[in-house]
Design an enzyme around this catalytic site. Sequence first.
Site, mmCIF file in Angstrom:
data_model
loop_
_atom_site.group_PDB
_atom_site.id
_atom_site.type_symbol
_atom_site.label_atom_id
_atom_site.label_comp_id
_atom_site.label_asym_id
_atom_site.label_seq_id
_atom_site.Cartn_x
_atom_site.Cartn_y
_atom_site.Cartn_z
ATOM 1 N N ARG A 16 -8.437 -11.151 1.089
ATOM 2 C CA ARG A 16 -7.261 -12.000 1.261
ATOM 3 C C ARG A 16 -7.435 -12.899 2.478
ATOM 4 N NH1 ARG A 16 -1.117 -9.793 1.958
ATOM 5 N NH2 ARG A 16 -1.926 -9.128 3.974
ATOM 6 N N THR A 72 -3.776 -18.298 4.253
ATOM 7 C CA THR A 72 -3.101 -18.701 3.012
ATOM 8 C C THR A 72 -2.563 -17.505 2.230
ATOM 9 O OG1 THR A 72 -5.112 -18.551 1.662
ATOM 10 C CG2 THR A 72 -4.717 -20.619 2.831
ATOM 11 N N ASP A 106 -3.429 3.113 3.046
ATOM 12 C CA ASP A 106 -4.529 2.297 2.542
ATOM 13 C C ASP A 106 -5.503 3.194 1.786
ATOM 14 O OD1 ASP A 106 -7.258 1.034 2.562
ATOM 15 O OD2 ASP A 106 -6.143 -0.605 3.511
ATOM 16 N N ASP A 147 -9.234 3.011 3.014
ATOM 17 C CA ASP A 147 -9.458 3.692 4.291
ATOM 18 C C ASP A 147 -9.434 5.208 4.127
ATOM 19 O OD1 ASP A 147 -9.829 1.439 5.825
ATOM 20 O OD2 ASP A 147 -7.719 1.266 6.390
#
Length: 210
Positions: free
Chosen positions: A105, A109, A201, A204
């Site tokens: 990502r 933006t 996450d 992770d």
Amino acid sequence: MTDHLTVVDHPLVQHKLTQMRDKDTATPEFRRLLREISQLLAYEITREMELTTKTIQTPMQEMDAPVLKGKKLALVSILRAGNGLMDGVLELIPGARVGFVGLYRDEETLEPVQYYFKVPENMGDRLVIAVDPMLATGNSSAAAIDLLKEAGATNIRFMCLLAAPEGVAKMKEAHPDVPIVTASLDERLNEKGYIMPGLGDAGDRMFGTK
């Protein structure tokens, strides 16, 4: 359950998911649970695969027995966390062809940017199952499906561990022809785009990078 979204409420799936949500579950255990859940979800997402028959000889007699029809399915991992789901599905369907979509990502933006793409040949002739543990905003997942369609895929399904309503809506808008199978439709996204109550996450926790 809708035509677009299937939540697998099997007791074993829900029990294992609760263990994964627990913040005290260690990386090795988290990884094992993810592999086990992925097999249970794969059972559901492959339910409508086409069959044909072949003639075999049992110890007792000859028979026409059911076998999967057509080319081997394509299993596509959305990197990096998708690999955890993919491993379990491959144990169940070892003959599957494997592809990878790498997206990150852009922090300015917030749009997904492609950095890697490699998929099997003849995508239009295969059932394609894209896997990613988290369907959060849906932006990366929708972008990954865009790439798979550009590669010729027409029969695509999406498998995830957790989904947020926002991600499901995004996918339905962008790809109404792609059914979603998940273990849970959670409540919402927080301001940082994490699924709530979620499990943190997934990448992770799976790889021990946090």
